[in-house]
Design an enzyme around this catalytic site. Structure first.
Site, PDB file in Angstrom:
ATOM      1  N   THR A  77       1.956  -5.507  -9.957  1.00  0.00           N
ATOM      2  CA  THR A  77       0.935  -6.042  -9.034  1.00  0.00           C
ATOM      3  C   THR A  77      -0.406  -5.381  -9.370  1.00  0.00           C
ATOM      4  OG1 THR A  77       1.184  -4.292  -7.406  1.00  0.00           O
ATOM      5  CG2 THR A  77       2.671  -6.182  -7.190  1.00  0.00           C
TER       6      THR A  77
ATOM      7  N   LYS B 156       4.557   7.640   2.606  1.00  0.00           N
ATOM      8  CA  LYS B 156       5.754   6.825   2.363  1.00  0.00           C
ATOM      9  C   LYS B 156       7.028   7.512   2.871  1.00  0.00           C
ATOM     10  CE  LYS B 156       3.692   3.254   0.527  1.00  0.00           C
ATOM     11  NZ  LYS B 156       3.681   1.964   1.246  1.00  0.00           N
TER      12      LYS B 156
ATOM     13  N   TYR C 296      -0.079   9.888  -0.699  1.00  0.00           N
ATOM     14  CA  TYR C 296       0.717   8.658  -0.779  1.00  0.00           C
ATOM     15  C   TYR C 296       2.187   8.967  -0.495  1.00  0.00           C
ATOM     16  CZ  TYR C 296       2.566   4.273  -2.742  1.00  0.00           C
ATOM     17  OH  TYR C 296       3.206   3.065  -2.927  1.00  0.00           O
TER      18      TYR C 296
ATOM     19  N   ASP D  37      -7.241  -5.731  10.011  1.00  0.00           N
ATOM     20  CA  ASP D  37      -7.202  -4.399   9.403  1.00  0.00           C
ATOM     21  C   ASP D  37      -6.062  -3.641  10.077  1.00  0.00           C
ATOM     22  OD1 ASP D  37      -7.545  -1.708   8.756  1.00  0.00           O
ATOM     23  OD2 ASP D  37      -9.712  -1.942   8.534  1.00  0.00           O
ATOM     24  N   VAL D  38      -5.075  -3.224   9.310  1.00  0.00           N
ATOM     25  CA  VAL D  38      -3.881  -2.622   9.925  1.00  0.00           C
ATOM     26  C   VAL D  38      -4.166  -1.292  10.615  1.00  0.00           C
ATOM     27  CG1 VAL D  38      -2.202  -3.765   8.419  1.00  0.00           C
ATOM     28  CG2 VAL D  38      -3.100  -1.496   7.763  1.00  0.00           C
TER      29      VAL D  38
ATOM     30  N   ASN E 223       3.647  -4.339   4.983  1.00  0.00           N
ATOM     31  CA  ASN E 223       3.516  -4.254   3.525  1.00  0.00           C
ATOM     32  C   ASN E 223       2.185  -3.657   3.080  1.00  0.00           C
ATOM     33  OD1 ASN E 223       3.898  -5.355   0.598  1.00  0.00           O
ATOM     34  ND2 ASN E 223       2.007  -6.319   1.331  1.00  0.00           N
TER      35      ASN E 223
HETATM   36  P1  NDP Z   1      -1.605  -4.814  -3.738  1.00  0.00           P
HETATM   37  O1  NDP Z   1      -2.754  -3.880  -3.955  1.00  0.00           O
HETATM   38  O2  NDP Z   1      -1.508  -6.055  -4.534  1.00  0.00           O
HETATM   39  O3  NDP Z   1      -1.518  -5.229  -2.199  1.00  0.00           O
HETATM   40  C1  NDP Z   1      -1.839  -4.368  -1.162  1.00  0.00           C
HETATM   41  C2  NDP Z   1      -2.286  -5.212   0.000  1.00  0.00           C
HETATM   42  O4  NDP Z   1      -2.550  -4.367   1.125  1.00  0.00           O
HETATM   43  C3  NDP Z   1      -3.563  -5.982  -0.298  1.00  0.00           C
HETATM   44  O5  NDP Z   1      -3.378  -7.351   0.084  1.00  0.00           O
HETATM   45  C4  NDP Z   1      -4.588  -5.318   0.592  1.00  0.00           C
HETATM   46  O6  NDP Z   1      -5.547  -6.237   1.038  1.00  0.00           O
HETATM   47  C5  NDP Z   1      -3.739  -4.844   1.742  1.00  0.00           C
HETATM   48  N1  NDP Z   1      -4.394  -3.793   2.526  1.00  0.00           N
HETATM   49  C6  NDP Z   1      -4.793  -2.566   2.113  1.00  0.00           C
HETATM   50  N2  NDP Z   1      -5.369  -1.916   3.120  1.00  0.00           N
HETATM   51  C7  NDP Z   1      -5.318  -2.740   4.213  1.00  0.00           C
HETATM   52  C8  NDP Z   1      -5.742  -2.635   5.555  1.00  0.00           C
HETATM   53  N3  NDP Z   1      -6.358  -1.538   6.023  1.00  0.00           N
HETATM   54  N4  NDP Z   1      -5.497  -3.673   6.401  1.00  0.00           N
HETATM   55  C9  NDP Z   1      -4.897  -4.794   5.962  1.00  0.00           C
HETATM   56  N5  NDP Z   1      -4.480  -4.958   4.691  1.00  0.00           N
HETATM   57  C10 NDP Z   1      -4.696  -3.939   3.831  1.00  0.00           C
HETATM   58  O7  NDP Z   1      -0.327  -3.891  -3.938  1.00  0.00           O
HETATM   59  P2  NDP Z   1       1.240  -4.164  -3.887  1.00  0.00           P
HETATM   60  O8  NDP Z   1       1.549  -5.560  -3.579  1.00  0.00           O
HETATM   61  O9  NDP Z   1       1.798  -3.546  -5.077  1.00  0.00           O
HETATM   62  O10 NDP Z   1       1.625  -3.216  -2.649  1.00  0.00           O
HETATM   63  C11 NDP Z   1       2.279  -3.670  -1.472  1.00  0.00           C
HETATM   64  C12 NDP Z   1       3.066  -2.512  -0.876  1.00  0.00           C
HETATM   65  O11 NDP Z   1       4.075  -2.097  -1.793  1.00  0.00           O
HETATM   66  C13 NDP Z   1       2.215  -1.273  -0.580  1.00  0.00           C
HETATM   67  O12 NDP Z   1       2.604  -0.713   0.656  1.00  0.00           O
HETATM   68  C14 NDP Z   1       2.593  -0.330  -1.723  1.00  0.00           C
HETATM   69  O13 NDP Z   1       2.431   1.024  -1.371  1.00  0.00           O
HETATM   70  C15 NDP Z   1       4.048  -0.700  -1.949  1.00  0.00           C
HETATM   71  N6  NDP Z   1       4.558  -0.328  -3.261  1.00  0.00           N
HETATM   72  C16 NDP Z   1       4.036  -0.884  -4.410  1.00  0.00           C
HETATM   73  C17 NDP Z   1       4.523  -0.490  -5.649  1.00  0.00           C
HETATM   74  C18 NDP Z   1       4.003  -1.029  -6.949  1.00  0.00           C
HETATM   75  O14 NDP Z   1       4.387  -0.515  -8.012  1.00  0.00           O
HETATM   76  N7  NDP Z   1       3.153  -2.038  -6.959  1.00  0.00           N
HETATM   77  C19 NDP Z   1       5.609   0.518  -5.747  1.00  0.00           C
HETATM   78  C20 NDP Z   1       6.080   1.001  -4.490  1.00  0.00           C
HETATM   79  C21 NDP Z   1       5.574   0.588  -3.294  1.00  0.00           C
HETATM   80  P3  NDP Z   1      -7.107  -6.006   0.682  1.00  0.00           P
HETATM   81  O15 NDP Z   1      -7.172  -5.855  -0.796  1.00  0.00           O
HETATM   82  O16 NDP Z   1      -7.751  -7.233   1.236  1.00  0.00           O
HETATM   83  O17 NDP Z   1      -7.498  -4.760   1.412  1.00  0.00           O
END
Ligand code: NDP
Length: 239
Positions: free
Chosen positions: A183, A152, A148, A56-57, A83
């Site tokens: 995603t 960011k 958010y 957990d980050v 990420n």
């Molecule tokens: P997803 O929801 O697919 O992935 C997010 C990931 O973060 C999941 O694997 C989730 O795991 C993990 N996560 C969330 N909270 C925690 C935590 N406390 N500890 C560890 N892991 C955690 O989204 P994206 O791939 O789209 O997002 C990835 C990054 O890109 C994020 O930072 C997002 O803000 C950024 N981003 C995305 C955009 C988009 O349009 N998709 C646009 C701009 C930025 P779990 O589900 O197991 O908690």
């Protein structure tokens, strides 16, 4: 391909979306990859070069355990991709203090802990690359996503200050600012997706791979003179 042969990488939030695409690309190009997420179960579809860790980050203890364990096993950590993140859009009026704190804790404090834990190991080793996934919401306003956007923007500033602090020690720190990426985060958003896509000059959302390609460049030695900078991948959205 062997661009990352011998390199050790940690990707937070590698279970899905952008993090998963980065992990698979790094592994395919020779890196030893660790992905860290809240869900603990191994994901065999990621292949042998990727190890799935519970992390957990927001937890200082998890960070110390994960980074310490990787360095104990491999003697180094070369690449960190901060990420993991959440997106819970709400108008300011409906944003509770709990909502605010949850977003800041995961999206901002999680990045700080990673910068500190992995950054210091990289500094001791004399090299490393940290890539912080921010957003175009970290470059401009984001209506209905106050917490958010704040998180960011903070990541952007933290990237620049860490880059200055670590530059002389061979550790590079950059931020990546994706636009709209296909995603779970985007699919679960539930907003007016047609209107959003119409506002993108290239007329489409991006794949997670398209973000991964940029991240791999920054992680590689090809980006050896890039630090403290913002790299945008948004189809012209903020042009
Ligand atoms: P997803 O929801 O697919 O992935 C997010 C990931 O973060 C999941 O694997 C989730 O795991 C993990 N996560 C969330 N909270 C925690 C935590 N406390 N500890 C560890 N892991 C955690 O989204 P994206 O791939 O789209 O997002 C990835 C990054 O890109 C994020 O930072 C997002 O803000 C950024 N981003 C995305 C955009 C988009 O349009 N998709 C646009 C701009 C930025 P779990 O589900 O197991 O908690």
């Amino acid at each position: 391909m062997t661009r990352f042969e011998g390199k050790v990488a940690l990707i937070t939030g590698g279970r899905s979306g952008i993090g998963r695409a980065i992990a698979m690309r790094l592994a395919a190009e020779g890196a030893r990859v660790f992905t860290a997420q809240r869900g603990a179960d191994n994901d065999e579809t990621l292949g042998d070069a990727v190890t799935y860790l519970h992390h957990d980050v927001t937890s200082e203890a998890d960070w110390a355990g994960v980074v310490g364990g990787i360095v104990e096993e491999h003697g180094r950590i070369d690449i960190l991709v901060n990420n993991a993140g959440i997106f819970e859009p709400k108008p300011i009026a409906d944003t509770t203090l709990d909502d605010w704190n949850r977003t800041i804790l995961i999206n901002q404090t999680g990045v700080f802990l990673g910068l500190r834990e992995a950054g210091l190991k990289m500094r001791d080793h004399g090299s490393g690359s940290i890539i912080n996934i921010s957003s175009i919401a970290g470059l401009g306003g984001a209506s209905m996503a106050h917490a958010y956007a704040a998180s960011k923007w903070a990541v952007r500033g933290m990237t620049k200050s860490a880059a200055l602090e670590f530059a002389a020690d061979g550790v590079r720190v950059n931020s990546v600012h994706p636009g709209i990426i296909d995603t779970d985060m985007f699919k679960e958003f539930g907003g007016n997706t047609e209107r959003i896509i119409a506002a993108i000059p290239m007329g489409r959302v991006a794949s997670a791979q398209e973000v991964g390609t940029l991240v791999l460049f920054l992680a590689s030695d090809e980006a050896s003179y890039c630090t403290g900078q913002e790299f945008v991948v948004d189809g012209g959205f903020k042009a």
